[in-house]
Design a protein around this motif. Sequence first.
Motif, mmCIF file in Angstrom:
data_model
loop_
_atom_site.group_PDB
_atom_site.id
_atom_site.type_symbol
_atom_site.label_atom_id
_atom_site.label_comp_id
_atom_site.label_asym_id
_atom_site.label_seq_id
_atom_site.Cartn_x
_atom_site.Cartn_y
_atom_site.Cartn_z
ATOM 1 N N ASP A 51 0.826 -1.205 0.000
ATOM 2 C CA ASP A 51 0.000 0.000 0.000
ATOM 3 C C ASP A 51 0.859 1.254 0.000
ATOM 4 O O ASP A 51 0.341 2.367 -0.152
ATOM 5 N N LYS A 52 2.152 1.076 0.163
ATOM 6 C CA LYS A 52 3.076 2.203 0.218
ATOM 7 C C LYS A 52 3.927 2.223 -1.047
ATOM 8 O O LYS A 52 4.216 1.175 -1.635
ATOM 9 N N ASP A 53 4.339 3.419 -1.469
ATOM 10 C CA ASP A 53 5.125 3.559 -2.695
ATOM 11 C C ASP A 53 6.423 2.770 -2.609
ATOM 12 O O ASP A 53 7.020 2.624 -1.538
ATOM 13 N N ALA A 59 1.406 -14.812 -10.655
ATOM 14 C CA ALA A 59 1.092 -14.158 -9.384
ATOM 15 C C ALA A 59 0.200 -12.945 -9.611
ATOM 16 O O ALA A 59 0.007 -12.481 -10.741
ATOM 17 N N ARG A 60 -0.333 -12.432 -8.504
ATOM 18 C CA ARG A 60 -1.121 -11.202 -8.541
ATOM 19 C C ARG A 60 -0.343 -10.121 -7.799
ATOM 20 O O ARG A 60 0.151 -10.340 -6.691
ATOM 21 N N PHE A 61 -0.287 -8.923 -8.392
ATOM 22 C CA PHE A 61 0.422 -7.791 -7.803
ATOM 23 C C PHE A 61 -0.576 -6.661 -7.547
ATOM 24 O O PHE A 61 -1.305 -6.252 -8.460
ATOM 25 N N ASP A 62 -0.592 -6.164 -6.317
ATOM 26 C CA ASP A 62 -1.390 -5.003 -5.958
ATOM 27 C C ASP A 62 -0.445 -3.992 -5.334
ATOM 28 O O ASP A 62 -0.086 -4.096 -4.156
ATOM 29 N N LEU A 63 -0.039 -2.992 -6.121
ATOM 30 C CA LEU A 63 1.022 -2.072 -5.711
ATOM 31 C C LEU A 63 0.550 -0.634 -5.803
ATOM 32 O O LEU A 63 -0.380 -0.309 -6.552
ATOM 33 N N ALA A 64 1.218 0.220 -5.046
ATOM 34 C CA ALA A 64 0.940 1.659 -5.112
ATOM 35 C C ALA A 64 1.766 2.246 -6.258
ATOM 36 O O ALA A 64 1.695 1.764 -7.386
ATOM 37 N N ASN A 65 2.569 3.258 -5.989
ATOM 38 C CA ASN A 65 3.363 3.906 -7.031
ATOM 39 C C ASN A 65 4.763 3.303 -7.081
ATOM 40 O O ASN A 65 5.385 3.041 -6.053
ATOM 41 N N LEU A 66 5.281 3.123 -8.313
ATOM 42 C CA LEU A 66 6.640 2.654 -8.543
ATOM 43 C C LEU A 66 7.401 3.768 -9.249
ATOM 44 O O LEU A 66 6.914 4.283 -10.266
ATOM 45 N N ALA A 67 8.590 4.128 -8.721
ATOM 46 C CA ALA A 67 9.267 5.289 -9.303
ATOM 47 C C ALA A 67 10.769 5.242 -9.081
ATOM 48 O O ALA A 67 11.246 4.762 -8.043
ATOM 49 N N TYR A 68 11.507 5.744 -10.060
ATOM 50 C CA TYR A 68 12.933 6.004 -9.890
ATOM 51 C C TYR A 68 13.123 7.217 -8.984
ATOM 52 O O TYR A 68 12.358 8.183 -9.051
ATOM 53 N N THR A 69 14.164 7.156 -8.157
ATOM 54 C CA THR A 69 14.516 8.317 -7.333
ATOM 55 C C THR A 69 15.711 9.055 -7.901
ATOM 56 O O THR A 69 16.060 10.128 -7.424
#
Length: 482
Positions: free
Chosen positions: A228-230, A244-254
């Motif tokens: 639930d967290k980025d 599989a099943r993926f339930d994700l928030a935000n994915l980002a390069y820093t």
Amino acid sequence: MAQGGNVRKGFTIYLLILFFIILAALLGCIVAMLFSPFTNILGFQYYVYNYSDIFKETDAGQAYNLDNISVINVDTNSANVTLQRRYDVDQLYIEFTATSKGFAKADQNTDFNHYIEYDETAKALNISVHEPEGFIRFENNVNINLLLPMVDASEDFDNIDLYINTNTGNIYIGNNATDDLNPNLKYDTKIKNLYITMNDGSLRFAENSTNEFENLRINIGDGRVTSDKDISFSNSLSINSNSARFDLANLAYTSTMNHNMHINLNLDDAIFYADSIIGNLNLNMRGGHFIVDGVEGSINSNSAITQMSNGRITIGSVAGNISLPYANNSDITIDSMTEGSQAYIHATGGNITINSLKGMAWLETTSGKVDVTTYSDGLEIITTSGAINLVYDVDTVSDVVLKSNSGRINAFVRSNLSCVMKFHDKDGIYYDDDNGPSTVNLILHDIGFQNPAIINNGLDANSMLFYSNGRITVDLIETTAL
């Protein structure tokens, strides 16, 4: 006749007596095994464990100092692995628990063993556990807990590579609960590099996992991955999965991206949900679903070897280029593509939908349908038998080509559009006055059929080209503000 009946009746009674004798013997063996765990009785044994212990130091008596550890390797078959913080911890503790029981064959290894090895030269901490084997498991709750303290100056894994390898166990990273009355307590958990390998299980990034990595790699066959967290990363993110099943928030390069930095998603038949992705994507999938609210970066998908089949890609917005050359019988839906973006999509029986295109697109399908609303010129749509529905919300035309062998083409344009429309059959031959009106329907300024049709004093350089043996209809839309 009566004698034969008595024989059959006596034989049935004998079988029942024999059955109850065997059943009583079996129950007796089971009771004996329950009261004498790990005893071999007729080639079977019963095992039971209720174990818990915490380890704070190496065999040499040295505390587990994270300053002296660069790598932690955790290997298990079905045990759960947890990394979290706890009140009663003042350094890195390693806890093993086992609550398990069941029946096993005599030749199965029912031992519960755990190992901790510290390699001072490699600065590596190796942790493993052997779970009891059995053919009937009433309970199998084996855990490896990596525990960190809850103080504001507490230790972290921010300089450690953490490898977790499990077959069917679950993995939990971070704490869920917080204590608002104790603001000095630390709940978040940092990890430099995290490498997960699991066959079937659950990977959960808890509410207070930091989820800031240099590198994150997840290999999972079946199961579920949730956060639930980025999740952010400075170097790479790689996810490999079968189903599989993926339930994700935000994915980002820093970090500042370059053309060599890609997020690698090899999803096969997985179901992948994410709020947003910031980064260039190498997306490979066969079936399954890829559903993301927004992507900021390029999307390159699949190769001739790993082609899509009956998949579904649904993206809210794309700020970048998207290339799907092997979509095949898969449905592609994009809500919006920003100015300067480009789309190259090739499908067969799948449908292609772009609800708001402000860039350029080259779209091709065989029997699938193509629906596009564009606010920019630079568009080519090709189908064999599928329909083309285009809403062209632009004042002028630069480069627009619509081709379908037998499918219907429906184009809706602004009343103030300035262009030249040219109509051809599928082989590129001009429709003339004889066959044009039966094939081409111009509901446009009441001009009737013309070929070419000069619209609002359009120039030949601004041509909209139509090719089809099917029905071609051009209609008007209301002018809208961009």
